[in-house]
Design a protein around this motif. Structure first.
Motif, mmCIF file in Angstrom:
data_model
loop_
_atom_site.group_PDB
_atom_site.id
_atom_site.type_symbol
_atom_site.label_atom_id
_atom_site.label_comp_id
_atom_site.label_asym_id
_atom_site.label_seq_id
_atom_site.Cartn_x
_atom_site.Cartn_y
_atom_site.Cartn_z
ATOM 1 N N ALA A 80 54.278 52.076 61.687
ATOM 2 C CA ALA A 80 53.337 52.740 61.043
ATOM 3 C C ALA A 80 53.010 52.968 59.805
ATOM 4 O O ALA A 80 54.215 53.253 58.969
ATOM 5 N N GLY A 81 51.934 52.885 59.351
ATOM 6 C CA GLY A 81 51.897 52.982 57.751
ATOM 7 C C GLY A 81 50.302 52.984 57.380
ATOM 8 O O GLY A 81 49.302 52.719 57.982
ATOM 9 N N MET A 82 50.091 53.209 56.087
ATOM 10 C CA MET A 82 48.637 53.033 55.447
ATOM 11 C C MET A 82 48.695 52.656 54.139
ATOM 12 O O MET A 82 49.511 52.608 53.262
ATOM 13 N N GLU A 83 47.685 52.187 53.819
ATOM 14 C CA GLU A 83 47.320 51.774 52.388
ATOM 15 C C GLU A 83 45.968 52.444 51.802
ATOM 16 O O GLU A 83 45.003 52.345 52.475
ATOM 17 N N PRO A 84 46.164 53.268 51.065
ATOM 18 C CA PRO A 84 44.776 53.855 50.388
ATOM 19 C C PRO A 84 43.743 52.942 49.757
ATOM 20 O O PRO A 84 44.004 51.907 49.265
ATOM 21 N N ARG A 85 42.471 53.177 50.014
ATOM 22 C CA ARG A 85 41.134 52.291 49.803
ATOM 23 C C ARG A 85 40.337 53.290 49.310
ATOM 24 O O ARG A 85 40.001 54.265 49.864
ATOM 25 N N LEU A 86 39.444 52.784 48.300
ATOM 26 C CA LEU A 86 38.384 53.646 47.890
ATOM 27 C C LEU A 86 37.137 53.089 48.488
ATOM 28 O O LEU A 86 37.208 52.036 49.176
ATOM 29 N N ALA A 87 35.995 53.612 48.118
ATOM 30 C CA ALA A 87 34.603 53.055 48.551
ATOM 31 C C ALA A 87 34.648 51.530 48.337
ATOM 32 O O ALA A 87 34.785 50.984 47.176
ATOM 33 N N GLY A 88 34.100 50.880 49.079
ATOM 34 C CA GLY A 88 34.001 49.593 48.976
ATOM 35 C C GLY A 88 35.305 48.549 49.059
ATOM 36 O O GLY A 88 35.227 47.397 48.971
ATOM 37 N N ASN A 89 36.492 49.295 49.757
ATOM 38 C CA ASN A 89 37.488 48.653 50.155
ATOM 39 C C ASN A 89 38.350 48.583 48.645
ATOM 40 O O ASN A 89 39.385 47.429 48.601
ATOM 41 N N ALA A 90 38.000 48.926 47.622
ATOM 42 C CA ALA A 90 38.970 48.887 46.336
ATOM 43 C C ALA A 90 40.205 49.447 46.507
ATOM 44 O O ALA A 90 40.360 50.567 46.919
ATOM 45 N N VAL A 91 41.129 48.706 45.789
ATOM 46 C CA VAL A 91 42.443 49.535 45.819
ATOM 47 C C VAL A 91 42.428 50.504 44.586
ATOM 48 O O VAL A 91 42.086 50.167 43.525
ATOM 49 N N PRO A 92 43.061 51.644 44.810
ATOM 50 C CA PRO A 92 42.866 52.582 43.622
ATOM 51 C C PRO A 92 43.947 52.070 42.478
ATOM 52 O O PRO A 92 44.944 51.788 42.974
ATOM 53 N N THR A 93 43.279 52.308 41.458
ATOM 54 C CA THR A 93 44.327 52.048 40.091
ATOM 55 C C THR A 93 44.937 52.917 39.530
ATOM 56 O O THR A 93 44.588 54.125 40.068
ATOM 57 N N PRO A 94 45.819 53.009 38.784
ATOM 58 C CA PRO A 94 46.582 53.965 38.072
ATOM 59 C C PRO A 94 45.548 55.179 37.680
ATOM 60 O O PRO A 94 45.842 56.293 37.984
ATOM 61 N N ALA A 95 44.532 54.564 36.849
ATOM 62 C CA ALA A 95 43.475 55.756 36.649
ATOM 63 C C ALA A 95 42.719 56.551 38.060
ATOM 64 O O ALA A 95 42.459 57.500 37.519
ATOM 65 N N ASP A 96 42.834 55.866 38.791
ATOM 66 C CA ASP A 96 42.123 56.452 39.979
ATOM 67 C C ASP A 96 43.118 57.384 41.020
ATOM 68 O O ASP A 96 42.698 58.189 41.676
ATOM 69 N N PHE A 154 49.480 40.985 40.701
ATOM 70 C CA PHE A 154 48.077 41.354 40.291
ATOM 71 C C PHE A 154 47.841 42.731 40.948
ATOM 72 O O PHE A 154 46.584 43.272 40.495
ATOM 73 N N TYR A 155 48.543 42.886 41.848
ATOM 74 C CA TYR A 155 48.077 44.335 42.533
ATOM 75 C C TYR A 155 48.088 45.569 41.869
ATOM 76 O O TYR A 155 49.144 45.869 41.060
ATOM 77 N N PRO A 156 46.883 46.320 41.720
ATOM 78 C CA PRO A 156 46.927 47.345 40.852
ATOM 79 C C PRO A 156 47.328 48.831 41.081
ATOM 80 O O PRO A 156 47.292 49.548 40.663
ATOM 81 N N GLY A 157 47.663 48.929 42.516
ATOM 82 C CA GLY A 157 47.805 50.128 43.041
ATOM 83 C C GLY A 157 49.104 50.978 42.619
ATOM 84 O O GLY A 157 50.081 50.159 42.400
ATOM 85 N N VAL A 158 49.299 52.065 42.657
ATOM 86 C CA VAL A 158 50.479 52.670 42.588
ATOM 87 C C VAL A 158 51.070 53.370 43.707
ATOM 88 O O VAL A 158 52.290 53.147 44.098
ATOM 89 N N SER A 159 50.471 54.143 44.647
ATOM 90 C CA SER A 159 51.118 54.583 45.755
ATOM 91 C C SER A 159 51.711 53.880 46.964
ATOM 92 O O SER A 159 52.568 54.180 47.205
ATOM 93 N N TYR A 160 50.852 52.975 47.255
ATOM 94 C CA TYR A 160 51.436 51.889 48.344
ATOM 95 C C TYR A 160 52.599 51.405 47.966
ATOM 96 O O TYR A 160 53.677 51.171 48.560
ATOM 97 N N PRO A 161 52.666 50.433 46.788
ATOM 98 C CA PRO A 161 54.044 49.768 46.552
ATOM 99 C C PRO A 161 55.063 50.759 46.165
ATOM 100 O O PRO A 161 56.250 50.682 46.610
ATOM 101 N N ALA A 162 54.899 51.887 45.637
ATOM 102 C CA ALA A 162 55.866 53.095 45.391
ATOM 103 C C ALA A 162 56.325 53.338 46.594
ATOM 104 O O ALA A 162 57.612 53.666 46.645
ATOM 105 N N SER A 163 55.467 53.757 47.645
ATOM 106 C CA SER A 163 56.128 54.023 48.977
ATOM 107 C C SER A 163 56.891 53.150 49.623
ATOM 108 O O SER A 163 57.915 53.390 50.353
#
Length: 235
Positions: A80-96, A154-163
């Motif tokens: 079981a797991g999750m990956e955060p996504r923004l509107a339009g299926n974008a991965v949240p960047t550090p700024a987000d 290339f992957y910009p997200g923080v929370s998913y790889p950190a988890s």
């Protein structure tokens, strides 16, 4: 008969892993939060359903009690797991990225593993063939994320790889603490599932390969490793 629990198993990699392990002779409990979806998936692949929300202590304890009453557990697959996504299926960047996002992601991907392992540990310690498979990710590799030549750079997200890096640390420490249980982290690859908004480049059949393989390691097999279908991965 080997008895296996797969969390988050009503679809995707969890469901395909269940199908493959049932074919290999395992008795498989498909764990899911949604009873209707979980029962349908279990019926489809010939497994057993257990309701479990890995983010909820009473739910996990109830699932552990049910499985113990029916004979106990040999293999736990923390899928079981999750990956955060923004509107339009974008991965949240550090700024987000927000603290709430980090908290939710860690609760589902990392804290839940500690909760679930803890609840099933007494049963696993009684099994002569105990195995734990933790679903990590290639994005958990600090080596890969920091290397410009790596596909994961290339992957910009923080929370998913950190988890998922936390999952790797959990794997190492539990493997050292419980040498009688084979405990490994696996990278299934960039698989086409709902988790990533169906952006993956490989099938669930391909992604489940390493999960199924590591779920069947022998008592003298590897432990405390981070592997993909292609071999060991750098932490």
């Amino acid at each position: 008969m080997t008895t296996t629990l797969i969390t988050g198993a009503n679809k995707g990699l969890g469901k395909e892993t269940a199908r493959r392990l049932i074919a290999a002779g395992h008795t498989v409990y498909l764990g899911a939060r949604d009873e209707a979806k979980g029962r349908a998936a279990a019926h489809e692949v010939g497994g057993r359903f257990v309701q479990i929300d890995v983010t909820d202590d009473p739910s996990v304890r109830a699932a552990a009690a049910m499985i113990e009453s029916e004979g106990g557990l040999d293999v736990l697959i923390n899928n079981a797991g999750m990956e955060p996504r923004l509107a339009g299926n974008a991965v949240p960047t550090p700024a987000d990225t927000t603290v709430d996002e980090m908290r939710e992601t860690f609760e589902t991907n990392a804290f839940s593993m500690v909760r679930t392992i803890g609840a099933f540990l007494p049963q696993l310690q009684r099994s002569p063939e105990a195995v734990i498979v933790n679903l990590a990710s290639g994005l958990a590799s600090l080596t890969g994320l920091s290397d410009p030549s790596s596909p994961s750079h290339f992957y910009p997200g923080v929370s998913y790889p950190a988890s998922k890096a936390a999952v790797n640390m959990i794997t190492i420490q539990y493997a050292k603490a419980f040498p009688g249980i084979r405990i490994n982290a696996v990278e299934p690859g960039f698989t086409n599932t709902d988790l990533n908004g169906r952006t993956g480049t490989q099938t669930v059949e391909e992604g489940a390969e390493i999960i199924v393989r590591m779920a069947q390691v022998a008592a003298d097999g590897p432990t405390g490793t981070f592997v993909s279908a292609h071999g060991s991965l750098p932490w």
